[in-house]
Design a protein around this motif. Structure first.
Motif, PDB file in Angstrom:
ATOM      1  N   VAL A 310       0.860  -1.180   0.000  1.00 37.59           N
ATOM      2  CA  VAL A 310       0.000   0.000   0.000  1.00 37.59           C
ATOM      3  C   VAL A 310       0.898   1.233   0.000  1.00 37.59           C
ATOM      4  CG1 VAL A 310      -1.760   1.302   1.240  1.00 37.59           C
ATOM      5  CG2 VAL A 310      -1.829  -1.198   1.248  1.00 37.59           C
ATOM      6  N   PHE A 311       0.794   2.046  -1.035  1.00 36.34           N
ATOM      7  CA  PHE A 311       1.581   3.274  -1.136  1.00 36.34           C
ATOM      8  C   PHE A 311       0.646   4.459  -0.964  1.00 36.34           C
ATOM      9  CE2 PHE A 311       3.036   6.926  -3.590  1.00 36.34           C
ATOM     10  CZ  PHE A 311       4.341   7.084  -3.132  1.00 36.34           C
ATOM     11  N   THR A 312       0.983   5.363  -0.057  1.00 37.01           N
ATOM     12  CA  THR A 312       0.200   6.577   0.128  1.00 37.01           C
ATOM     13  C   THR A 312       1.139   7.782   0.153  1.00 37.01           C
ATOM     14  OG1 THR A 312       0.250   6.171   2.521  1.00 37.01           O
ATOM     15  CG2 THR A 312      -1.750   5.550   1.350  1.00 37.01           C
ATOM     16  N   SER A 313       0.611   8.895  -0.277  1.00 38.43           N
ATOM     17  CA  SER A 313       1.401  10.127  -0.275  1.00 38.43           C
ATOM     18  C   SER A 313       0.475  11.323  -0.117  1.00 38.43           C
ATOM     19  CB  SER A 313       2.211  10.260  -1.575  1.00 38.43           C
ATOM     20  OG  SER A 313       1.339  10.440  -2.683  1.00 38.43           O
ATOM     21  N   ALA A 314       1.047  12.417   0.346  1.00 37.69           N
ATOM     22  CA  ALA A 314       0.299  13.664   0.481  1.00 37.69           C
ATOM     23  C   ALA A 314       1.295  14.809   0.518  1.00 37.69           C
ATOM     24  CB  ALA A 314      -0.553  13.663   1.748  1.00 37.69           C
ATOM     25  N   ALA A 315       0.840  15.979   0.131  1.00 38.90           N
ATOM     26  CA  ALA A 315       1.723  17.145   0.082  1.00 38.90           C
ATOM     27  C   ALA A 315       1.006  18.371   0.627  1.00 38.90           C
ATOM     28  CB  ALA A 315       2.200  17.404  -1.349  1.00 38.90           C
TER      29      ALA A 315
END
Length: 692
Positions: A310-315
């Motif tokens: 599971v890959f998650t990202s936020a900026a």
């Protein structure tokens, strides 16, 4: 496309001897920049950019007084009695010239050499300051971080242009992958795999944007990073690292970087592709090792490996002025930050606006990341024994014919559990760092056990690290603790100086470096000294196996070093705390940043024997640490448990030190006031019998 020449100019815009030399400083910078990049071809204002993140000057250090270095998070200072430093500038340019000859004409290679090799080469070749070069502060006004961090951040921000953003990315399910293991080696290998996956994402950032963009976990000095530089010949000077250190998993599952906002979508895709490519290569290497799979098993394998990660990202935007950043601030927060900015502008000519706005951007990014994780949480499934994996029980098992040579007769494993079970057998087909790390011999408990078969499992973890990274710790440094103004009246004239300091990017950079020093240098030293086996050391987390006889002293020494603000590493590898006023002796010792007294560490020490299921034993140790030591004992504590047949027979926990400063472990070692513990007779007898 990254302009590496521009990054070099930004990195060289402050030379590391700036606090010692004021004469001809500007001309020396111009000379260095011209040699490394040629004539300037753009008009980017580095001076203005620097004023947004850091003090510009402070007093020039004359050499007739101790140089003050303040700890970025703890209320601690180090005063260094420096020798004469007038020749530092000449030696610095000499080292730059030598490095330039070794890098060729590739701008990226030149930048990576400056980033990773410059401080090391100065330590080796410029003896007036010696091994202090890596910690030389950027400013004598706010000496809480080295000049190298300042230069790296300025170079990263030049690449980000007008829209810098804080990007956080994470991979999972790390706890699921590392907790369901059958042996100590399998746990270590599972942790290495996830460290390798996170590094694959960080490496993509380092390759395309530069390592200066990684805010944490720290990459400089790390074996994974230096192994990559060495393997791909990316620096003019071969970086030093011990291949054996590649067998210590250094990372968890989250990284934070500063990126150009206009390229966010492409950067996130690049990171995710790099991570998934690494995972696919690992999975394929193991699949080829297996006997030929049936069509049904092959489809199940592909489905599980394709969808497991599971890959998650936020900026979040990192603003350059208060007007644009006001939506990320509370009203009272904005008023205080404007006061602080005004103080710096009056004192030093720098506003530090971006540094002061960093925490809001970071918190927004981490909040967005948490929301992204919740959006992709999968429903937990428990498969019946007839179809489910006997290890994790959350995926169907892969039907393998003739698989009894690597799994037990009653075991049926899913694809992820097969991967961590077998990965060491196929490591030769992988790339570094996993190729080398997985070859490190498997941990064995018989060599640790006493005559009755007892050994110890040590699980340690930093307390309330989330609060610390937000600057909310009760012992967090105040502004007055990190300033070196030389004016006693400042604290009374400016009320904010008595308040907790604001978390800046340099706080996170320094904390990450301190945790890296702790896990890479101090923890391995202590575990080796006490004849143990280190399974995991990533940041503030430690998992190790130890003889019962040495386990108490090892645990206490680790927590003591963790709470040291600075440590000394002697040439023979000996590590110990560093006191104020240490007289500099070039070439004798490294001075390294550590987390310091603003933080605490808790530990669970599990005493056990026999062939307990290693994975369940490690999970039990972590459960004892979280549920009993931290929650019930109030953190900053050591818990000791006697476990038989995976059941807790006896347990005790107390603070590392009582109100009088006595050590808890001295209740058992006989070196202090020995107390009887009638509720834990077996623990008392076992520990005292081995610590007479």
């Amino acid at each position: 496309m990254t302009n590496w020449s521009r990054k070099i100019r930004a990195f060289l815009n402050d030379l590391p001897d700036r606090i010692f030399n004021s004469n001809e400083y500007t001309s020396r910078i111009a000379s260095a920049i011209k040699a490394w990049t040629g004539p300037e071809d753009d008009d980017i204002n580095f001076i203005k950019l620097k004023a947004l993140v850091d003090p510009q000057s402070g007093e020039v250090h004359k050499g007739d007084a101790a140089l003050c270095i303040t700890h970025p998070i703890s209320r601690a200072r180090l005063y260094l009695d420096l020798p004469e430093c007038k020749k530092a500038g000449e030696a610095l340019l000499s080292v730059l010239e030598r490095l330039l000859k070794k890098t060729g004409n590739d701008p990226r290679k030149r930048f990576l050499t400056l980033f990773e090799a410059w401080a090391t080469e100065l330590s080796r070749r410029e003896r007036s300051i010696g091994l202090l070069w890596p910690i030389i502060p950027h400013s004598t006004l706010l000496p809480d971080h080295p000049v190298w961090q300042h230069n790296a951040l300025v170079s990263a921000l030049t690449t980000c242009g007008d829209d810098p953003q804080i990007l956080a990315f994470s991979i999972g399910p790390v706890n699921h992958f590392t907790s369901h293991t059958s042996g100590f080696r399998e746990f270590r290998d599972a942790s290495l795999i996830f460290s390798g996956l996170l590094w694959a994402g960080m490496k993509a950032v380092c390759r395309e944007l530069g390592p200066d963009h990684i805010l944490y976990p720290a990459v400089s000095g790390q074996p994974f990073f230096r192994s990559w530089l060495n393997d791909e010949k990316l620096t003019g000077v071969k970086p030093d690292y011990r291949p054996a250190d590649l067998g210590i998993p250094p990372y968890s599952n989250t990284s934070v970087a500063v990126i150009p906002g206009e390229e966010k979508a492409g950067i996130v895709e690049m990171i995710q592709k790099s991570i998934r490519k690494e995972w696919a290569g690992i999975a394929e290497a193991v699949r080829k090792y297996l006997p030929p799979l049936s069509e049904k098993a092959g489809k199940e394998w592909k489905d599980q490996t394709d969808h497991y990660l599971v890959f998650t990202s936020a900026a979040a935007a990192w603003h350059k002025d208060f007007e644009k950043g006001k939506n990320q601030l509370k009203n009272e927060e904005a008023v205080l930050l404007r006061k602080i900015s005004a103080y710096f502008r009056e004192t030093d000519g720098a506003s530090l606006t971006m540094s002061l706005l960093y925490l809001s951007a970071h918190q927004t990014g981490m909040h967005n990341l948490s929301s992204a994780k919740k959006a992709v949480i999968r429903d937990k499934k428990d498969f019946p024994p007839s179809t489910g994996c006997t290890s994790c029980q959350s995926l169907p098992y892969i039907d393998i014919r003739q698989g009894d040579k690597f799994i037990g007769p009653d075991e049926r494993l899913c694809a992820p559990c097969l991967i961590k079970r077998l990965i060491y057998r196929v490591s030769s087909g992988l790339d570094n760092p996993l190729k080398t790390g997985l070859r490190i011999p498997a941990p064995e408990t018989p060599s640790l056990a006493d005559k009755e078969g007892y050994f110890a499992v040590l699980s340690m973890d930093g307390d309330r690290m989330g609060r610390l990274t937000r600057g909310e710790s009760d012992r967090f440094a105040r502004w007055v603790d990190v300033f070196c103004t030389g004016k006693e009246e400042d604290a009374s004239l400016h009320s904010f100086l008595g308040q907790k300091r604001r978390v800046t990017p340099f706080v996170h950079l320094s904390l990450s470096k301190a945790l890296g020093n702790f896990s890479l240098i101090s923890v391995p030293y202590v575990i080796k000294k006490h004849k143990g086996i280190l399974l995991y050391a990533g940041g503030d987390d430690v998992v190790a196996l130890l003889p019962v006889k040495t386990a108490l002293e090892a645990a206490d020494e680790i927590q003591s070093l963790y709470r040291s603000a600075f440590i000394l590493r002697e040439k023979d590898g000996t590590v110990h705390g560093c006191k104020d006023g240490f007289p500099v002796k070039p070439g004798k010792a490294d001075i390294l940043l550590h987390p310091g007294p603003a933080v605490t560490l808790s530990a669970a020490l599990v005493l056990t024997r026999g062939k307990n299921h290693a994975g369940k034993l490690l999970s039990l140790a972590r459960q004892i640490l979280d549920d009993r030591v931290k929650e019930l004992s109030g953190r900053d504590s050591l818990g000791i448990a006697l476990v038989e047949n995976r059941e807790i027979r006896e347990f005790i926990a107390q603070k590392w030190r009582d109100s009088g400063g006595s050590r808890f472990i001295d209740h058992f070692t006989g070196t202090g006031a020995v107390k009887e513990h009638p509720d834990i007779p077996n623990i008392s007898d076992l520990l005292k019998s081995q610590n007479k």
